[in-house]
Design a protein around this motif. Structure first.
Motif, PDB file in Angstrom:
ATOM      1  N   SER A   1       0.631  -1.157   0.118  1.00 56.73           N
ATOM      2  CA  SER A   1      -0.059  -0.042   0.039  1.00 56.73           C
ATOM      3  C   SER A   1       0.824   1.227  -0.019  1.00 56.73           C
ATOM      4  N   SER A   2       2.095   1.222   0.520  1.00 61.64           N
ATOM      5  CA  SER A   2       2.918   2.395   0.806  1.00 61.64           C
ATOM      6  C   SER A   2       3.371   2.956  -0.579  1.00 61.64           C
ATOM      7  N   LYS A   3       3.106   2.216  -1.612  1.00 61.47           N
ATOM      8  CA  LYS A   3       3.592   2.693  -3.067  1.00 61.47           C
ATOM      9  C   LYS A   3       2.674   3.306  -3.688  1.00 61.47           C
ATOM     10  N   ILE A   4       1.260   3.105  -3.108  1.00 62.43           N
ATOM     11  CA  ILE A   4       0.268   3.547  -4.036  1.00 62.43           C
ATOM     12  C   ILE A   4      -0.343   4.936  -3.781  1.00 62.43           C
ATOM     13  N   PHE A   5       0.269   5.437  -2.685  1.00 72.31           N
ATOM     14  CA  PHE A   5      -0.499   6.768  -2.190  1.00 72.31           C
ATOM     15  C   PHE A   5       0.656   7.702  -1.617  1.00 72.31           C
ATOM     16  N   GLU A   6       0.361   8.911  -1.722  1.00 69.00           N
ATOM     17  CA  GLU A   6       1.159   9.895  -1.218  1.00 69.00           C
ATOM     18  C   GLU A   6       1.126  10.164   0.375  1.00 69.00           C
ATOM     19  N   PRO A   7       2.078   9.986   1.096  1.00 69.30           N
ATOM     20  CA  PRO A   7       1.631  10.144   2.634  1.00 69.30           C
ATOM     21  C   PRO A   7       1.338  11.665   2.926  1.00 69.30           C
ATOM     22  N   GLY A   8       0.104  11.623   3.569  1.00 66.57           N
ATOM     23  CA  GLY A   8      -0.468  13.014   3.458  1.00 66.57           C
ATOM     24  C   GLY A   8      -1.931  12.907   2.771  1.00 66.57           C
ATOM     25  N   GLN A   9      -1.946  12.048   1.988  1.00 67.17           N
ATOM     26  CA  GLN A   9      -3.376  11.821   1.430  1.00 67.17           C
ATOM     27  C   GLN A   9      -4.431  11.437   2.151  1.00 67.17           C
ATOM     28  N   TYR A  10      -5.799  11.402   1.737  1.00 64.99           N
ATOM     29  CA  TYR A  10      -6.929  10.987   2.456  1.00 64.99           C
ATOM     30  C   TYR A  10      -7.645  10.074   1.699  1.00 64.99           C
ATOM     31  N   ILE A  11      -8.318   9.118   2.277  1.00 61.86           N
ATOM     32  CA  ILE A  11      -9.416   8.395   1.450  1.00 61.86           C
ATOM     33  C   ILE A  11     -10.873   8.918   1.798  1.00 61.86           C
ATOM     34  N   THR A  12     -11.960   8.607   0.771  1.00 58.33           N
ATOM     35  CA  THR A  12     -13.155   9.084   1.085  1.00 58.33           C
ATOM     36  C   THR A  12     -13.976   8.042   1.347  1.00 58.33           C
ATOM     37  N   VAL A  13     -14.827   7.843   2.527  1.00 55.72           N
ATOM     38  CA  VAL A  13     -15.808   6.692   2.779  1.00 55.72           C
ATOM     39  C   VAL A  13     -17.049   7.051   2.425  1.00 55.72           C
ATOM     40  N   ARG A  14     -17.696   6.261   1.836  1.00 56.90           N
ATOM     41  CA  ARG A  14     -19.270   6.503   1.308  1.00 56.90           C
ATOM     42  C   ARG A  14     -19.976   5.204   2.291  1.00 56.90           C
ATOM     43  N   THR A  15     -20.884   5.802   3.127  1.00 62.92           N
ATOM     44  CA  THR A  15     -21.974   4.927   3.893  1.00 62.92           C
ATOM     45  C   THR A  15     -23.108   5.640   3.707  1.00 62.92           C
ATOM     46  N   LYS A  16     -24.196   4.537   4.275  1.00 65.01           N
ATOM     47  CA  LYS A  16     -25.288   5.008   4.355  1.00 65.01           C
ATOM     48  C   LYS A  16     -25.904   4.773   5.697  1.00 65.01           C
ATOM     49  N   PRO A  17     -25.900   5.758   6.440  1.00 63.89           N
ATOM     50  CA  PRO A  17     -26.262   5.679   7.930  1.00 63.89           C
ATOM     51  C   PRO A  17     -27.554   5.609   7.755  1.00 63.89           C
TER      52      PRO A  17
ATOM     53  N   ALA B   1      -3.370  15.375  13.789  1.00 64.24           N
ATOM     54  CA  ALA B   1      -2.153  14.600  13.618  1.00 64.24           C
ATOM     55  C   ALA B   1      -1.776  13.535  12.587  1.00 64.24           C
ATOM     56  N   THR B   2      -3.286  12.950  12.097  1.00 62.91           N
ATOM     57  CA  THR B   2      -3.326  11.844  11.188  1.00 62.91           C
ATOM     58  C   THR B   2      -2.506  11.886  10.083  1.00 62.91           C
ATOM     59  N   PRO B   3      -2.514  12.798   9.006  1.00 62.87           N
ATOM     60  CA  PRO B   3      -1.784  12.769   7.925  1.00 62.87           C
ATOM     61  C   PRO B   3      -0.432  13.189   8.224  1.00 62.87           C
ATOM     62  N   LEU B   4      -0.114  13.914   9.021  1.00 61.77           N
ATOM     63  CA  LEU B   4       1.324  14.223   9.585  1.00 61.77           C
ATOM     64  C   LEU B   4       2.129  12.920  10.042  1.00 61.77           C
TER      65      LEU B   4
ATOM     66  N   LEU C   1     -20.683  11.171   2.511  1.00 67.78           N
ATOM     67  CA  LEU C   1     -19.351  10.782   2.025  1.00 67.78           C
ATOM     68  C   LEU C   1     -18.326  11.879   3.140  1.00 67.78           C
ATOM     69  N   ARG C   2     -17.324  11.247   3.430  1.00 68.31           N
ATOM     70  CA  ARG C   2     -16.431  11.694   4.455  1.00 68.31           C
ATOM     71  C   ARG C   2     -15.080  11.381   3.872  1.00 68.31           C
ATOM     72  N   HIS C   3     -14.081  12.482   4.364  1.00 67.69           N
ATOM     73  CA  HIS C   3     -12.769  12.372   3.827  1.00 67.69           C
ATOM     74  C   HIS C   3     -11.998  11.875   5.390  1.00 67.69           C
ATOM     75  N   TYR C   4     -11.144  10.849   5.315  1.00 69.90           N
ATOM     76  CA  TYR C   4     -10.206  10.766   6.380  1.00 69.90           C
ATOM     77  C   TYR C   4      -8.831  10.536   5.765  1.00 69.90           C
ATOM     78  N   SER C   5      -7.968  11.206   6.645  1.00 71.20           N
ATOM     79  CA  SER C   5      -6.521  11.016   6.475  1.00 71.20           C
ATOM     80  C   SER C   5      -6.000   9.507   6.493  1.00 71.20           C
ATOM     81  N   ILE C   6      -5.076   9.055   5.673  1.00 70.00           N
ATOM     82  CA  ILE C   6      -4.755   7.761   5.887  1.00 70.00           C
ATOM     83  C   ILE C   6      -3.332   8.003   7.087  1.00 70.00           C
TER      84      ILE C   6
END
Ligand code: HEM
Length: 369
Positions: free
Chosen positions: A152-168, A250-253, A178-183
Protein backbone atom coordinates in the motif's frame (compact mmCIF):
# COMPACT_ATOMS: atom_id res chain seq x y z
CA UNK A 1 -30.28 23.42 -5.70
CA UNK A 2 -30.44 20.48 -3.34
CA UNK A 3 -34.22 20.57 -2.96
CA UNK A 4 -34.72 20.60 -6.73
CA UNK A 5 -31.93 18.02 -7.35
CA UNK A 6 -32.23 15.59 -4.43
CA UNK A 7 -29.77 13.14 -6.04
CA UNK A 8 -27.01 15.62 -5.19
CA UNK A 9 -27.73 14.90 -1.52
CA UNK A 10 -25.75 11.70 -2.17
CA UNK A 11 -22.67 13.89 -2.67
CA UNK A 12 -22.98 16.97 -0.47
CA UNK A 13 -22.18 16.98 3.24
CA UNK A 14 -25.32 18.22 4.98
CA UNK A 15 -23.34 19.57 7.94
CA UNK A 16 -20.98 21.68 5.80
CA UNK A 17 -24.01 23.11 4.01
CA UNK A 18 -25.69 24.02 7.29
CA UNK A 19 -22.60 25.73 8.73
CA UNK A 20 -22.24 27.68 5.48
CA UNK A 21 -18.55 26.67 5.20
CA UNK A 22 -18.93 24.96 1.84
CA UNK A 23 -21.13 27.57 0.11
CA UNK A 24 -18.68 30.21 1.37
CA UNK A 25 -15.75 28.25 -0.03
CA UNK A 26 -17.48 27.90 -3.41
CA UNK A 27 -18.39 31.60 -3.54
CA UNK A 28 -14.87 32.67 -2.50
CA UNK A 29 -13.39 30.50 -5.23
CA UNK A 30 -15.68 31.81 -7.94
CA UNK A 31 -14.94 35.36 -6.78
CA UNK A 32 -11.17 34.74 -6.74
CA UNK A 33 -11.41 33.18 -10.21
CA UNK A 34 -13.43 36.10 -11.53
CA UNK A 35 -10.83 38.54 -10.18
CA UNK A 36 -8.06 36.61 -11.95
CA UNK A 37 -10.06 35.76 -15.06
CA UNK A 38 -7.28 37.14 -17.34
CA UNK A 39 -4.65 34.86 -15.81
CA UNK A 40 -6.21 31.92 -14.01
CA UNK A 41 -2.87 30.12 -13.70
CA UNK A 42 -2.26 31.96 -10.40
CA UNK A 43 -5.12 29.95 -8.92
CA UNK A 44 -3.82 26.57 -10.04
CA UNK A 45 -2.80 25.43 -6.51
CA UNK A 46 -6.31 26.16 -5.22
CA UNK A 47 -7.99 24.57 -8.25
CA UNK A 48 -5.81 21.48 -7.83
CA UNK A 49 -6.68 21.13 -4.14
CA UNK A 50 -10.42 21.52 -4.82
CA UNK A 51 -10.16 19.23 -7.85
CA UNK A 52 -8.74 16.47 -5.62
CA UNK A 53 -11.73 16.89 -3.26
CA UNK A 54 -14.17 16.79 -6.21
CA UNK A 55 -12.46 13.69 -7.63
CA UNK A 56 -12.56 11.98 -4.25
CA UNK A 57 -16.31 12.72 -4.09
CA UNK A 58 -16.76 11.61 -7.70
CA UNK A 59 -18.09 14.98 -8.94
CA UNK A 60 -18.66 14.64 -12.70
CA UNK A 61 -18.67 17.14 -15.64
CA UNK A 62 -22.47 16.89 -15.95
CA UNK A 63 -22.81 18.32 -12.42
CA UNK A 64 -21.24 21.67 -13.40
CA UNK A 65 -24.18 23.14 -15.34
CA UNK A 66 -26.46 22.35 -12.37
CA UNK A 67 -24.25 24.24 -9.87
CA UNK A 68 -23.83 27.06 -12.43
CA UNK A 69 -27.59 27.43 -12.89
CA UNK A 70 -28.24 27.94 -9.17
CA UNK A 71 -25.18 30.12 -8.66
CA UNK A 72 -26.39 32.51 -11.36
CA UNK A 73 -29.92 32.33 -9.98
CA UNK A 74 -28.58 33.27 -6.54
CA UNK A 75 -26.60 36.21 -7.91
CA UNK A 76 -29.75 37.38 -9.69
CA UNK A 77 -31.95 37.03 -6.62
CA UNK A 78 -29.53 38.54 -4.11
CA UNK A 79 -27.62 41.16 -6.10
CA UNK A 80 -30.03 41.66 -9.01
CA UNK A 81 -27.41 43.19 -11.33
CA UNK A 82 -28.13 44.53 -14.84
CA UNK A 83 -28.54 41.83 -17.52
CA UNK A 84 -25.11 42.38 -19.12
CA UNK A 85 -23.40 41.76 -15.77
CA UNK A 86 -25.41 38.59 -15.27
CA UNK A 87 -24.41 37.45 -18.77
CA UNK A 88 -20.76 38.17 -17.93
CA UNK A 89 -21.04 36.04 -14.76
CA UNK A 90 -22.55 33.19 -16.80
CA UNK A 91 -19.63 33.34 -19.21
CA UNK A 92 -17.13 33.56 -16.36
CA UNK A 93 -18.66 30.54 -14.63
CA UNK A 94 -18.32 28.55 -17.86
CA UNK A 95 -14.62 29.46 -18.11
CA UNK A 96 -14.04 28.47 -14.47
CA UNK A 97 -16.08 25.27 -14.75
CA UNK A 98 -14.14 24.22 -17.87
CA UNK A 99 -10.86 24.62 -15.97
CA UNK A 100 -12.09 22.45 -13.11
CA UNK A 101 -13.46 19.82 -15.51
CA UNK A 102 -10.10 19.71 -17.33
CA UNK A 103 -8.02 19.39 -14.14
CA UNK A 104 -10.37 16.71 -12.76
CA UNK A 105 -10.30 14.74 -16.03
CA UNK A 106 -6.54 14.24 -15.55
CA UNK A 107 -7.09 13.23 -11.93
CA UNK A 108 -9.76 10.67 -12.90
CA UNK A 109 -7.38 9.23 -15.48
CA UNK A 110 -4.77 8.64 -12.74
CA UNK A 111 -7.00 7.46 -9.87
CA UNK A 112 -5.93 4.19 -8.35
CA UNK A 113 -9.32 2.61 -8.93
CA UNK A 114 -12.51 3.84 -10.55
CA UNK A 115 -15.43 5.04 -8.46
CA UNK A 116 -16.27 3.22 -5.23
CA UNK A 117 -14.63 -0.05 -4.13
CA UNK A 118 -15.82 -2.31 -1.32
CA UNK A 119 -13.53 -2.83 1.69
CA UNK A 120 -13.92 -5.07 4.76
CA UNK A 121 -13.10 -3.66 8.18
CA UNK A 122 -10.48 -5.97 9.65
CA UNK A 123 -9.64 -3.98 12.77
CA UNK A 124 -10.94 -1.03 14.73
CA UNK A 125 -8.96 0.37 17.65
CA UNK A 126 -8.82 3.45 19.79
CA UNK A 127 -5.86 5.76 19.20
CA UNK A 128 -6.19 7.63 22.49
CA UNK A 129 -7.19 7.00 26.10
CA UNK A 130 -10.57 8.72 25.77
CA UNK A 131 -11.61 6.65 22.74
CA UNK A 132 -12.59 9.76 20.78
CA UNK A 133 -10.35 8.99 17.77
CA UNK A 134 -10.63 5.50 16.32
CA UNK A 135 -8.37 3.89 13.74
CA UNK A 136 -10.00 1.69 11.09
CA UNK A 137 -8.00 -0.91 9.20
CA UNK A 138 -9.66 -1.93 5.94
CA UNK A 139 -8.82 -4.49 3.27
CA UNK A 140 -10.19 -4.42 -0.28
CA UNK A 141 -12.48 -7.18 -1.50
CA UNK A 142 -10.95 -6.91 -4.95
CA UNK A 143 -7.29 -7.79 -5.56
CA UNK A 144 -7.05 -5.12 -8.27
CA UNK A 145 -6.86 -2.32 -5.66
CA UNK A 146 -3.28 -3.05 -4.60
CA UNK A 147 -2.25 -4.98 -7.68
CA UNK A 148 -0.05 -8.02 -7.29
CA UNK A 149 2.61 -6.74 -4.93
CA UNK A 150 0.14 -5.72 -2.18
CA UNK A 151 2.32 -2.79 -1.09
CA UNK A 152 0.00 0.00 0.00
CA UNK A 153 2.86 2.41 0.71
CA UNK A 154 3.74 2.58 -2.99
CA UNK A 155 0.35 3.66 -4.20
CA UNK A 156 -0.53 6.77 -2.30
CA UNK A 157 1.27 9.87 -1.18
CA UNK A 158 1.72 10.09 2.62
CA UNK A 159 -0.54 13.01 3.64
CA UNK A 160 -3.39 11.96 1.34
CA UNK A 161 -6.90 11.01 2.45
CA UNK A 162 -9.37 8.36 1.40
CA UNK A 163 -13.10 9.05 1.11
CA UNK A 164 -15.62 6.77 2.78
CA UNK A 165 -19.14 6.32 1.42
CA UNK A 166 -21.76 4.95 3.82
CA UNK A 167 -25.52 5.07 4.14
CA UNK A 168 -26.26 5.70 7.83
CA UNK A 169 -29.71 4.22 8.58
CA UNK A 170 -30.92 7.40 10.30
CA UNK A 171 -30.24 11.11 9.97
CA UNK A 172 -29.52 11.36 6.25
CA UNK A 173 -32.92 10.60 4.68
CA UNK A 174 -31.61 7.44 3.03
CA UNK A 175 -28.86 9.28 1.14
CA UNK A 176 -25.21 8.37 0.97
CA UNK A 177 -22.89 10.31 3.25
CA UNK A 178 -19.30 10.91 2.12
CA UNK A 179 -16.41 11.82 4.40
CA UNK A 180 -12.68 12.29 3.90
CA UNK A 181 -10.29 10.69 6.39
CA UNK A 182 -6.51 10.99 6.35
CA UNK A 183 -4.45 7.85 5.93
CA UNK A 184 -2.51 7.45 9.19
CA UNK A 185 -0.03 4.70 8.39
CA UNK A 186 2.19 3.88 5.47
CA UNK A 187 3.97 0.83 6.84
CA UNK A 188 1.41 -1.98 6.61
CA UNK A 189 1.05 -3.43 3.11
CA UNK A 190 -2.29 -4.52 1.63
CA UNK A 191 -4.54 -2.39 3.86
CA UNK A 192 -5.54 1.21 4.43
CA UNK A 193 -5.55 2.67 7.92
CA UNK A 194 -7.45 5.86 8.60
CA UNK A 195 -8.56 7.65 11.76
CA UNK A 196 -12.09 8.86 12.55
CA UNK A 197 -12.72 11.48 15.20
CA UNK A 198 -16.02 11.29 17.03
CA UNK A 199 -17.51 14.66 16.09
CA UNK A 200 -20.13 16.40 18.18
CA UNK A 201 -23.43 15.37 16.51
CA UNK A 202 -21.32 13.88 13.70
CA UNK A 203 -23.62 11.70 11.63
CA UNK A 204 -20.95 9.56 9.98
CA UNK A 205 -18.39 9.49 12.79
CA UNK A 206 -21.03 8.23 15.25
CA UNK A 207 -22.25 5.67 12.73
CA UNK A 208 -18.73 4.38 12.01
CA UNK A 209 -17.56 4.35 15.62
CA UNK A 210 -20.77 3.15 17.31
CA UNK A 211 -22.47 0.91 14.74
CA UNK A 212 -20.00 -0.36 12.15
CA UNK A 213 -17.98 -3.37 13.28
CA UNK A 214 -15.08 -5.59 12.28
CA UNK A 215 -16.30 -7.77 9.37
CA UNK A 216 -18.64 -5.09 8.00
CA UNK A 217 -18.13 -3.58 4.55
CA UNK A 218 -17.73 0.08 3.61
CA UNK A 219 -16.97 1.76 0.28
CA UNK A 220 -13.93 3.89 -0.48
CA UNK A 221 -12.87 6.05 -3.39
CA UNK A 222 -9.16 6.13 -4.25
CA UNK A 223 -6.61 8.14 -2.18
CA UNK A 224 -6.63 11.82 -3.04
CA UNK A 225 -5.20 15.18 -2.04
CA UNK A 226 -2.08 17.25 -2.55
CA UNK A 227 -0.89 17.60 1.05
CA UNK A 228 2.51 15.90 1.04
CA UNK A 229 6.10 16.39 2.10
CA UNK A 230 8.48 18.40 -0.04
CA UNK A 231 10.49 15.41 -1.23
CA UNK A 232 13.40 17.55 -2.39
CA UNK A 233 14.16 18.34 1.27
CA UNK A 234 14.01 14.82 2.75
CA UNK A 235 17.78 14.64 3.00
CA UNK A 236 18.56 18.30 3.59
CA UNK A 237 19.51 18.79 7.24
CA UNK A 238 19.67 22.55 6.80
CA UNK A 239 15.86 22.63 6.34
CA UNK A 240 14.27 21.70 9.70
CA UNK A 241 10.95 19.90 9.47
CA UNK A 242 8.16 21.22 11.69
CA UNK A 243 4.83 19.42 12.20
CA UNK A 244 2.04 21.24 14.03
CA UNK A 245 -1.37 19.75 14.65
CA UNK A 246 -4.43 19.95 16.81
CA UNK A 247 -6.55 16.90 17.69
CA UNK A 248 -7.04 14.46 14.82
CA UNK A 249 -5.04 16.83 12.59
CA UNK A 250 -2.08 14.67 13.61
CA UNK A 251 -3.23 11.84 11.30
CA UNK A 252 -1.83 12.91 7.89
CA UNK A 253 1.30 14.21 9.63
CA UNK A 254 2.01 10.74 11.06
CA UNK A 255 2.16 9.28 7.54
CA UNK A 256 4.52 12.09 6.57
CA UNK A 257 6.68 11.54 9.65
CA UNK A 258 6.91 7.83 8.76
CA UNK A 259 7.94 8.76 5.23
CA UNK A 260 10.66 11.09 6.54
CA UNK A 261 11.92 8.34 8.88
CA UNK A 262 11.86 5.74 6.10
CA UNK A 263 13.41 7.73 3.30
CA UNK A 264 15.03 10.84 4.74
CA UNK A 265 18.12 11.92 6.61
CA UNK A 266 18.12 10.62 10.24
CA UNK A 267 19.88 13.82 11.34
CA UNK A 268 17.40 16.29 9.83
CA UNK A 269 16.06 18.43 12.74
CA UNK A 270 12.39 17.60 13.35
CA UNK A 271 10.00 19.29 15.75
CA UNK A 272 6.65 17.61 16.40
CA UNK A 273 4.15 19.96 18.07
CA UNK A 274 0.74 18.62 18.98
CA UNK A 275 -2.02 20.30 20.90
CA UNK A 276 -4.95 18.52 22.53
CA UNK A 277 -7.52 19.29 25.19
CA UNK A 278 -5.90 16.79 27.56
CA UNK A 279 -3.52 13.86 27.67
CA UNK A 280 -6.55 11.56 27.39
CA UNK A 281 -7.35 13.06 24.01
CA UNK A 282 -3.85 12.77 22.56
CA UNK A 283 -3.94 10.36 19.60
CA UNK A 284 -1.14 8.04 18.45
CA UNK A 285 1.17 8.85 21.40
CA UNK A 286 3.14 5.59 21.13
CA UNK A 287 3.48 5.67 17.34
CA UNK A 288 4.83 9.21 17.43
CA UNK A 289 7.30 8.43 20.22
CA UNK A 290 8.48 5.33 18.32
CA UNK A 291 8.97 7.17 15.02
CA UNK A 292 10.72 10.15 16.61
CA UNK A 293 13.04 7.86 18.57
CA UNK A 294 14.42 6.56 15.25
CA UNK A 295 15.77 10.06 14.53
CA UNK A 296 18.85 11.72 16.01
CA UNK A 297 17.61 15.28 16.16
CA UNK A 298 13.95 15.31 17.08
CA UNK A 299 11.80 17.07 19.64
CA UNK A 300 8.30 16.10 20.78
CA UNK A 301 6.23 18.97 22.21
CA UNK A 302 2.81 18.07 23.59
CA UNK A 303 0.47 20.82 24.71
CA UNK A 304 -2.59 20.04 26.83
CA UNK A 305 -4.88 23.02 26.93
CA UNK A 306 -6.59 21.86 30.16
CA UNK A 307 -3.29 22.09 32.05
CA UNK A 308 -2.51 25.75 31.49
CA UNK A 309 0.48 24.78 29.36
CA UNK A 310 -0.04 27.86 27.25
CA UNK A 311 -0.94 27.79 23.62
CA UNK A 312 0.71 28.13 20.26
CA UNK A 313 1.11 31.87 19.90
CA UNK A 314 3.74 34.30 18.64
CA UNK A 315 5.77 33.98 21.87
CA UNK A 316 5.70 30.19 21.68
CA UNK A 317 6.81 30.19 18.04
CA UNK A 318 9.67 32.50 18.89
CA UNK A 319 10.76 30.56 21.99
CA UNK A 320 10.76 27.29 20.08
CA UNK A 321 12.56 28.95 17.21
CA UNK A 322 9.85 27.77 14.78
CA UNK A 323 10.09 30.67 12.39
CA UNK A 324 13.63 29.86 11.30
CA UNK A 325 13.83 31.06 7.73
CA UNK A 326 14.41 27.62 6.22
CA UNK A 327 11.90 25.63 8.27
CA UNK A 328 9.60 23.43 6.21
CA UNK A 329 6.30 23.65 8.09
CA UNK A 330 3.26 21.35 7.89
CA UNK A 331 0.07 22.23 9.76
CA UNK A 332 -3.17 20.32 10.11
CA UNK A 333 -6.20 20.77 12.33
CA UNK A 334 -9.49 22.57 12.67
CA UNK A 335 -10.28 25.69 10.66
CA UNK A 336 -9.86 27.92 13.73
CA UNK A 337 -6.49 26.34 14.62
CA UNK A 338 -5.29 26.88 11.05
CA UNK A 339 -6.51 30.45 11.03
CA UNK A 340 -4.55 31.23 14.21
CA UNK A 341 -1.29 29.61 13.14
CA UNK A 342 -1.34 30.88 9.57
CA UNK A 343 -2.06 34.37 10.89
CA UNK A 344 0.93 34.12 13.24
CA UNK A 345 3.26 32.83 10.55
CA UNK A 346 2.06 35.41 8.07
CA UNK A 347 3.03 38.10 10.55
CA UNK A 348 6.53 36.55 10.59
CA UNK A 349 6.83 36.61 6.79
CA UNK A 350 10.06 38.60 7.04
CA UNK A 351 11.78 35.83 9.01
CA UNK A 352 10.22 32.79 7.44
CA UNK A 353 10.08 31.80 3.80
CA UNK A 354 6.32 31.63 3.42
CA UNK A 355 6.56 29.21 0.50
CA UNK A 356 7.60 26.51 2.91
CA UNK A 357 4.29 26.59 4.75
CA UNK A 358 1.93 23.72 3.89
CA UNK A 359 -1.46 23.27 5.47
CA UNK A 360 -4.57 21.16 5.28
CA UNK A 361 -7.58 22.19 7.34
CA UNK A 362 -10.30 19.74 8.29
CA UNK A 363 -12.95 21.71 6.44
CA UNK A 364 -13.10 23.67 3.19
CA UNK A 365 -9.73 25.35 2.66
CA UNK A 366 -11.04 28.25 0.61
CA UNK A 367 -13.34 29.32 3.44
CA UNK A 368 -10.22 30.44 5.34
CA UNK A 369 -7.82 31.28 2.51
C1 HEM B 1 -16.20 21.29 -2.29
C2 HEM B 1 -15.60 24.99 -5.35
C3 HEM B 1 -18.43 22.78 -8.56
C4 HEM B 1 -19.55 19.49 -5.23
C5 HEM B 1 -15.78 22.47 -2.87
C6 HEM B 1 -14.91 23.40 -2.24
C7 HEM B 1 -14.75 24.44 -3.08
C8 HEM B 1 -15.52 24.17 -4.26
C9 HEM B 1 -13.91 25.65 -2.85
C10 HEM B 1 -14.28 23.21 -0.88
C11 HEM B 1 -13.03 22.40 -1.06
C12 HEM B 1 -12.35 22.08 0.25
O1 HEM B 1 -12.89 21.29 1.02
O2 HEM B 1 -11.27 22.64 0.50
C13 HEM B 1 -16.31 24.71 -6.49
C14 HEM B 1 -16.36 25.56 -7.66
C15 HEM B 1 -17.16 24.94 -8.56
C16 HEM B 1 -17.61 23.71 -7.96
C17 HEM B 1 -15.64 26.88 -7.79
C18 HEM B 1 -17.56 25.39 -9.95
C19 HEM B 1 -16.78 26.06 -10.77
C20 HEM B 1 -18.97 21.70 -7.95
C21 HEM B 1 -19.90 20.78 -8.54
C22 HEM B 1 -20.23 19.86 -7.59
C23 HEM B 1 -19.49 20.19 -6.41
C24 HEM B 1 -20.38 20.85 -9.98
C25 HEM B 1 -21.18 18.70 -7.70
C26 HEM B 1 -22.43 18.84 -7.85
C27 HEM B 1 -18.76 19.74 -4.16
C28 HEM B 1 -18.84 18.98 -2.92
C29 HEM B 1 -17.88 19.49 -2.08
C30 HEM B 1 -17.21 20.55 -2.81
C31 HEM B 1 -19.82 17.86 -2.63
C32 HEM B 1 -17.56 19.06 -0.67
C33 HEM B 1 -18.45 19.88 0.15
C34 HEM B 1 -18.88 19.22 1.33
O3 HEM B 1 -19.81 18.43 1.24
O4 HEM B 1 -18.27 19.50 2.35
N1 HEM B 1 -16.13 22.95 -4.09
N2 HEM B 1 -17.07 23.61 -6.71
N3 HEM B 1 -18.73 21.30 -6.66
N4 HEM B 1 -17.77 20.66 -4.04
FE1 HEM B 1 -17.37 22.07 -5.41
Amino acid sequence: MLSENPKLLDIFNKRNQMTGAQPTALAMTVLAAAKHIDDLTVLLPQVTQIGYKHRALQVQPEHYPIVGKYLIRSIKEIVNPPQEILTAWKEAYQVIADIFIGVEKDMYAKELWKGWEKFTIINKLSTNKSGSIVEFVVKPLSSKVFGNNGKSSKIFEPGQYITVRTKPPTGNDGHYALRHYSICDIETPGVFKFAVKLADKGLVSHYLIDDVNVGDEIELSAPSGDFSLDHSLLNKDEYPLIFMSSGSGATPLISMLQEQVMKGSPTRPIVWIQTNKSELEQPFAETIERELSKLKNSENIQIYTNQNMGRIDAKFLEEKNIVRSKADIYICGSLSFMNDIIGLLEAEKETHDYHRLHYEPFGPKMSIA
